[in-house]
Design an enzyme around this catalytic site. Structure first.
Site, PDB file in Angstrom:
ATOM      1  N   HIS A  58       0.863  -1.189   0.000  1.00  0.00           N
ATOM      2  CA  HIS A  58       0.000   0.000   0.000  1.00  0.00           C
ATOM      3  C   HIS A  58       0.896   1.235   0.000  1.00  0.00           C
ATOM      4  O   HIS A  58       1.586   1.502   0.980  1.00  0.00           O
ATOM      5  CB  HIS A  58      -0.921   0.006   1.220  1.00  0.00           C
ATOM      6  CG  HIS A  58      -1.887  -1.143   1.245  1.00  0.00           C
ATOM      7  ND1 HIS A  58      -3.123  -1.095   0.639  1.00  0.00           N
ATOM      8  CD2 HIS A  58      -1.786  -2.377   1.797  1.00  0.00           C
ATOM      9  CE1 HIS A  58      -3.741  -2.252   0.812  1.00  0.00           C
ATOM     10  NE2 HIS A  58      -2.946  -3.047   1.510  1.00  0.00           N
ATOM     11  N   LEU A  59       0.874   1.973  -1.106  1.00  0.00           N
ATOM     12  CA  LEU A  59       1.690   3.183  -1.220  1.00  0.00           C
ATOM     13  C   LEU A  59       0.904   4.452  -0.902  1.00  0.00           C
ATOM     14  O   LEU A  59       1.480   5.535  -0.804  1.00  0.00           O
ATOM     15  CB  LEU A  59       2.293   3.280  -2.622  1.00  0.00           C
ATOM     16  CG  LEU A  59       3.312   2.181  -2.967  1.00  0.00           C
ATOM     17  CD1 LEU A  59       3.845   2.373  -4.379  1.00  0.00           C
ATOM     18  CD2 LEU A  59       4.454   2.152  -1.961  1.00  0.00           C
ATOM     19  N   ARG A  60      -0.424   4.331  -0.792  1.00  0.00           N
ATOM     20  CA  ARG A  60      -1.325   5.402  -0.315  1.00  0.00           C
ATOM     21  C   ARG A  60      -1.494   6.584  -1.260  1.00  0.00           C
ATOM     22  O   ARG A  60      -2.445   7.338  -1.123  1.00  0.00           O
ATOM     23  CB  ARG A  60      -0.886   5.921   1.055  1.00  0.00           C
ATOM     24  CG  ARG A  60      -0.783   4.868   2.151  1.00  0.00           C
ATOM     25  CD  ARG A  60      -2.058   4.128   2.384  1.00  0.00           C
ATOM     26  NE  ARG A  60      -2.033   3.303   3.593  1.00  0.00           N
ATOM     27  CZ  ARG A  60      -2.806   2.254   3.802  1.00  0.00           C
ATOM     28  NH1 ARG A  60      -3.678   1.892   2.876  1.00  0.00           N
ATOM     29  NH2 ARG A  60      -2.731   1.568   4.921  1.00  0.00           N
ATOM     30  N   ASN A  90      -6.521   0.719  -3.155  1.00  0.00           N
ATOM     31  CA  ASN A  90      -7.385   1.467  -2.222  1.00  0.00           C
ATOM     32  C   ASN A  90      -6.796   2.834  -1.882  1.00  0.00           C
ATOM     33  O   ASN A  90      -6.478   3.158  -0.735  1.00  0.00           O
ATOM     34  CB  ASN A  90      -7.667   0.656  -0.953  1.00  0.00           C
ATOM     35  CG  ASN A  90      -6.417   0.251  -0.196  1.00  0.00           C
ATOM     36  OD1 ASN A  90      -5.323   0.222  -0.749  1.00  0.00           O
ATOM     37  ND2 ASN A  90      -6.589  -0.073   1.068  1.00  0.00           N
ATOM     38  N   ASN A 276      -5.541  -6.489   9.578  1.00  0.00           N
ATOM     39  CA  ASN A 276      -6.583  -7.215   8.848  1.00  0.00           C
ATOM     40  C   ASN A 276      -5.915  -8.075   7.782  1.00  0.00           C
ATOM     41  O   ASN A 276      -5.255  -7.532   6.887  1.00  0.00           O
ATOM     42  CB  ASN A 276      -7.542  -6.210   8.201  1.00  0.00           C
ATOM     43  CG  ASN A 276      -8.671  -6.865   7.433  1.00  0.00           C
ATOM     44  OD1 ASN A 276      -8.673  -8.054   7.179  1.00  0.00           O
ATOM     45  ND2 ASN A 276      -9.644  -6.061   7.028  1.00  0.00           N
ATOM     46  N   ASP A 303       1.985  -6.866   2.646  1.00  0.00           N
ATOM     47  CA  ASP A 303       0.797  -6.085   3.028  1.00  0.00           C
ATOM     48  C   ASP A 303       1.230  -4.832   3.786  1.00  0.00           C
ATOM     49  O   ASP A 303       0.616  -4.439   4.785  1.00  0.00           O
ATOM     50  CB  ASP A 303      -0.179  -6.914   3.863  1.00  0.00           C
ATOM     51  CG  ASP A 303      -1.549  -6.246   3.993  1.00  0.00           C
ATOM     52  OD1 ASP A 303      -1.804  -5.243   3.292  1.00  0.00           O
ATOM     53  OD2 ASP A 303      -2.366  -6.720   4.807  1.00  0.00           O
ATOM     54  N   HIS A 307       0.338   3.943   8.270  1.00  0.00           N
ATOM     55  CA  HIS A 307      -0.655   4.856   8.838  1.00  0.00           C
ATOM     56  C   HIS A 307       0.057   5.958   9.609  1.00  0.00           C
ATOM     57  O   HIS A 307       1.099   5.710  10.235  1.00  0.00           O
ATOM     58  CB  HIS A 307      -1.601   4.123   9.800  1.00  0.00           C
ATOM     59  CG  HIS A 307      -2.490   3.132   9.138  1.00  0.00           C
ATOM     60  ND1 HIS A 307      -3.506   3.491   8.291  1.00  0.00           N
ATOM     61  CD2 HIS A 307      -2.525   1.772   9.205  1.00  0.00           C
ATOM     62  CE1 HIS A 307      -4.136   2.408   7.865  1.00  0.00           C
ATOM     63  NE2 HIS A 307      -3.552   1.358   8.392  1.00  0.00           N
TER      64      HIS A 307
END
Length: 428
Positions: A58-60, A90, A276, A303, A307
């Site tokens: 996830h690179l956001r 996402n 998760n 994964d 954050h």
């Protein structure tokens, strides 16, 4: 471009050899090599691997640059020995159109720390109601081949079937986040003894296992490819093993944290352990390790879920789910799989480079360390042991479950097509 001579490295953990890089390519592998004017990297005792490939990052960016950006995420990847990562969809806006995936792809090209291959959303807005522009994303400059609503499950069986049918036409794969939403409403951690004692909402193993069972049957019916994201339970292992025995085209991944950590850590109520799918039991951990060793689970994927501080430094129920993992993944795999004798370094190369590149069709990655191949390489000091200090992370976020924990191994060098992105543990 300059020549680089890596001298005396144990290639895939085997005998010591020299590797000569000339430009973007491995020119020669052997003993007693020399090259006039070459930069020499003394690698005696260290292990040389093909550059690692992460199928689940996830690179956001776009939208949550307070957590991570393509630049900071790929710097973290290079620090961890990765030369290619697959960026989950996402983001904000969701990567459900050709325009968004091309934006992420080009950002990766601009920054140059590792290759970035976007993953396209399966459904519009990750809402699970209408298929996204799968064909347009595949035909775009990004050439998307992997599609996932990760973070959410494609729980509608009809939508999942249609997605599998659609990607079959161009050899794509649907990567499923296996979580039956109605079985996990209000869930906070693994359902079991610890959740009962703590009074936290339980997340049953069957919520994952039921979706995997459905989807491997759908994949068999359609004759398409399905990939299971972050498999976490012993029951899920058995379903995947059964599906493979039937010849169903299914692959699966496990995260480093599910190979090491258990739900007992939730007793601290530290939200850094909230993830998760949730941390499971010791029995599950042992089943996952055994499945990775015997090939039932195909790959390790991080994964990596960054954050900002405020999203994790709060009460458990309000905290975001996820952990950063790019910079510690190889160390955790060494501790859980290599140092326990379950895998050798050639096996690590298979699970963390060869197979993820194959599943995601990452051109030029996951290739043998041999003459004529792209010089995507990772050099590891396997004798190193040290405490994890997130203050030194290249990632923008610090939500690691390993802070202060001693782990083995340290990536000292990473080369992307012959260009050093990490030298002596420092980013170039």
């Amino acid at each position: 471009m300059s020549k680089i001579l890596i001298r005396g490295a144990k290639v895939l953990g085997g005998e010591a050899q020299d590797v000569l890089i000339d430009g973007e390519t491995i020119a020669e592998v052997g003993t007693g090599l020399s090259a006039e004017g070459a930069e020499v990297v003394e690698a005696a005792g260290k292990v040389l691997l093909p550059g690692l490939v992460d199928l689940h990052t996830h690179l956001r960016e776009p939208g949550r640059e307070d957590s991570e950006t393509v630049l900071t995420g790929t710097r973290a990847a290079a620090t961890g020995g990765y030369t290619a990562v697959f960026a989950m969809a996402n983001t904000f806006p969701v990567a459900d159109t050709a325009g968004v995936v091309e934006q992420v792809y080009r950002l990766g090209q601009e920054h140059g720390y590792c290759d970035v291959q976007p993953i396209g959303a399966v459904t519009v807005g990750l809402e699970g109601r209408k298929l996204a522009e799968l064909g347009a994303m595949h035909e775009s400059a990004a050439g998307v081949t992997v599609f996932s609503d990760d973070g959410k499950c494609v729980d509608d069986a009809v939508i999942m079937r249609r997605a599998l049918e659609y990607v079959k036409a161009f050899g794509g794969v649907v990567a499923q986040h296996a979580q039956e939403p109605r079985l996990t409403e209000g869930a906070q951690m693994n359902e079991g003894v610890v959740s009962a004692e703590l009074g936290l909402g339980g997340w049953p193993a069957v919520a994952e296992e039921s979706i995997i069972a459905r989807d491997v049957l759908l994949a068999e019916h359609v004759g398409s490819r399905v990939h299971i994201c972050h498999l976490s339970t012993a029951g899920s292992v058995e379903i995947v093993r059964w599906a493979k025995s039937r010849g169903i085209d299914v692959t699966a991944e496990v995260t480093p944290h599910h190979l090491l950590l258990t739900d007992e850590l939730v007793r601290t109520y530290n939200p850094v352990y909230k993830v998760n799918p949730p941390l499971r039991t010791e029995r599950d951990v042992h089943a996952l390790r055994a499945a990775l060793a015997d090939g039932t689970i195909d790959i390790v994927a991080t994964d990596h879920a960054p954050h900002p501080h405020e999203d994790k430094d709060c009460e458990w129920a309000a905290a975001a789910m996820g952990m950063v993992g790019l910079e510690t993944a190889l160390s955790v795999v060494q501790e859980t799989m290599v140092d326990t004798g379950l895998l050798d370094w050639a096996g690590v190369a298979d699970r963390m480079s060869f197979k993820p590149a194959q599943i995601g069709q990452a051109t030029g990655h996951g290739r043998p360390v041999s003459a004529g191949e792209p010089a995507n390489l990772t050099l590891v000091d396997t004798e190193y042991r040290g405490q994890v200090d997130p203050a030194g992370f290249a990632s923008r976020s610090r939500n690691t479950p390993y802070e202060g924990r001693e782990l083995p191994g340290r990536v000292t060098h990473t080369w992307l097509r012959g260009k050093a992105t990490l030298v002596d543990g420092k980013l170039t």
